[in-house]
Design a protein around this motif. Structure first.
Motif, mmCIF file in Angstrom:
data_model
loop_
_atom_site.group_PDB
_atom_site.id
_atom_site.type_symbol
_atom_site.label_atom_id
_atom_site.label_comp_id
_atom_site.label_asym_id
_atom_site.label_seq_id
_atom_site.Cartn_x
_atom_site.Cartn_y
_atom_site.Cartn_z
ATOM 1 N N SER A 61 39.977 39.571 43.113
ATOM 2 C CA SER A 61 39.725 40.823 42.394
ATOM 3 C C SER A 61 40.250 40.711 40.971
ATOM 4 O O SER A 61 41.071 39.854 40.652
ATOM 5 C CB SER A 61 40.378 41.994 43.128
ATOM 6 O OG SER A 61 41.758 41.790 43.294
ATOM 7 N N ASP A 62 39.762 41.586 40.133
ATOM 8 C CA ASP A 62 40.085 41.542 38.698
ATOM 9 C C ASP A 62 41.324 42.364 38.346
ATOM 10 O O ASP A 62 41.376 43.000 37.305
ATOM 11 C CB ASP A 62 38.884 41.996 37.869
ATOM 12 C CG ASP A 62 38.490 43.438 38.131
ATOM 13 O OD1 ASP A 62 38.969 44.043 39.115
ATOM 14 O OD2 ASP A 62 37.691 43.984 37.347
ATOM 15 N N ASN A 104 36.807 32.268 35.975
ATOM 16 C CA ASN A 104 35.545 32.711 36.567
ATOM 17 C C ASN A 104 34.421 31.688 36.352
ATOM 18 O O ASN A 104 34.207 31.216 35.246
ATOM 19 C CB ASN A 104 35.143 34.071 35.999
ATOM 20 C CG ASN A 104 34.112 34.765 36.848
ATOM 21 O OD1 ASN A 104 34.116 34.637 38.068
ATOM 22 N ND2 ASN A 104 33.235 35.499 36.222
ATOM 23 N N THR A 138 35.870 39.233 40.754
ATOM 24 C CA THR A 138 34.984 40.362 40.996
ATOM 25 C C THR A 138 35.712 41.682 40.790
ATOM 26 O O THR A 138 36.936 41.757 40.906
ATOM 27 C CB THR A 138 34.402 40.304 42.424
ATOM 28 O OG1 THR A 138 33.434 41.341 42.577
ATOM 29 C CG2 THR A 138 35.474 40.482 43.484
ATOM 30 N N LYS A 139 34.947 42.699 40.486
ATOM 31 C CA LYS A 139 35.477 44.066 40.476
ATOM 32 C C LYS A 139 35.625 44.506 41.929
ATOM 33 O O LYS A 139 35.056 43.907 42.829
ATOM 34 C CB LYS A 139 34.532 44.997 39.724
ATOM 35 C CG LYS A 139 34.397 44.638 38.246
ATOM 36 C CD LYS A 139 33.518 45.654 37.527
ATOM 37 C CE LYS A 139 33.281 45.272 36.099
ATOM 38 N NZ LYS A 139 34.434 45.019 35.284
ATOM 39 N N ASP A 157 34.494 47.158 43.488
ATOM 40 C CA ASP A 157 33.499 48.030 44.117
ATOM 41 C C ASP A 157 32.634 47.193 45.062
ATOM 42 O O ASP A 157 32.476 45.985 44.884
ATOM 43 C CB ASP A 157 32.645 48.737 43.061
ATOM 44 C CG ASP A 157 31.816 47.771 42.254
ATOM 45 O OD1 ASP A 157 30.682 47.484 42.674
ATOM 46 O OD2 ASP A 157 32.303 47.289 41.213
ATOM 47 N N ASN A 190 29.448 46.885 45.626
ATOM 48 C CA ASN A 190 28.277 46.173 45.097
ATOM 49 C C ASN A 190 28.672 44.876 44.414
ATOM 50 O O ASN A 190 28.002 43.850 44.582
ATOM 51 C CB ASN A 190 27.487 47.061 44.125
ATOM 52 C CG ASN A 190 26.748 48.162 44.836
ATOM 53 O OD1 ASN A 190 26.364 48.033 45.987
ATOM 54 N ND2 ASN A 190 26.554 49.276 44.154
ATOM 55 N N SER A 191 29.736 44.892 43.643
ATOM 56 C CA SER A 191 30.205 43.680 42.963
ATOM 57 C C SER A 191 30.688 42.641 43.967
ATOM 58 O O SER A 191 30.397 41.443 43.824
ATOM 59 C CB SER A 191 31.332 44.009 41.989
ATOM 60 O OG SER A 191 30.871 44.832 40.948
ATOM 61 N N ILE A 192 31.414 43.079 44.974
ATOM 62 C CA ILE A 192 31.906 42.156 46.000
ATOM 63 C C ILE A 192 30.726 41.530 46.748
ATOM 64 O O ILE A 192 30.683 40.315 46.956
ATOM 65 C CB ILE A 192 32.859 42.882 46.970
ATOM 66 C CG1 ILE A 192 34.132 43.303 46.225
ATOM 67 C CG2 ILE A 192 33.198 41.989 48.167
ATOM 68 C CD1 ILE A 192 35.003 44.269 46.989
ATOM 69 N N LYS A 200 27.637 41.131 45.724
ATOM 70 C CA LYS A 200 26.926 40.229 44.831
ATOM 71 C C LYS A 200 27.675 38.903 44.702
ATOM 72 O O LYS A 200 27.072 37.829 44.753
ATOM 73 C CB LYS A 200 26.739 40.874 43.461
ATOM 74 C CG LYS A 200 25.985 40.024 42.480
ATOM 75 C CD LYS A 200 25.813 40.739 41.151
ATOM 76 C CE LYS A 200 25.100 39.837 40.152
ATOM 77 N NZ LYS A 200 24.986 40.453 38.837
ATOM 78 N N SER A 201 28.979 38.962 44.536
ATOM 79 C CA SER A 201 29.780 37.744 44.408
ATOM 80 C C SER A 201 29.721 36.899 45.670
ATOM 81 O O SER A 201 29.558 35.674 45.595
ATOM 82 C CB SER A 201 31.236 38.097 44.093
ATOM 83 O OG SER A 201 31.328 38.706 42.834
ATOM 84 N N ASN A 215 26.360 35.233 45.874
ATOM 85 C CA ASN A 215 26.288 34.115 44.928
ATOM 86 C C ASN A 215 27.025 32.893 45.451
ATOM 87 O O ASN A 215 26.544 31.762 45.330
ATOM 88 C CB ASN A 215 26.840 34.525 43.565
ATOM 89 C CG ASN A 215 25.940 35.487 42.832
ATOM 90 O OD1 ASN A 215 24.764 35.617 43.136
ATOM 91 N ND2 ASN A 215 26.501 36.174 41.855
#
Length: 84
Positions: free
Chosen positions: A38-39, A49, A56-57, A59, A61-63, A65-66, A69
């Motif tokens: 986390s950031d 990064n 990642t942030k 939230d 959605n960010s988690i 997406k990461s 990826n």
């Protein structure tokens, strides 16, 4: 923790002042381990990064997406990231 059998280490803390877990995980030199942190706190100081892990942030959605990826990375890319 079984570092040799871990493929993704997600440290999604809301407060982590020193960020020692990434350092500890690298000690075991697992070529398939990919870090996601986390950031917040000291964690971003321990991971560059897209070079030796991912930041990642916190939230959902960010988690998501990461993690997606990371799962799409080839074995060679994961090995390159974990060796940095």
């Amino acid at each position: 923790m079984q570092w040799q059998q871990t493929s993704i280490l997600a440290i999604l803390s809301r407060a982590e002042p020193s960020g020692l877990i990434p350092i500890e995980s690298r000690y075991y030199n697992n070529p398939s381990l990919t870090l996601l942190v986390s950031d917040v706190g000291g964690l971003p100081d321990q991971v560059e990064n897209n070079r030796d892990g991912f930041i990642t942030k916190l939230d959902s959605n960010s988690i998501k997406k990461s993690l997606n990826n990371i799962n799409m990375l080839s074995w060679q890319d994961k090995r390159k990231i974990s060796s940095n």
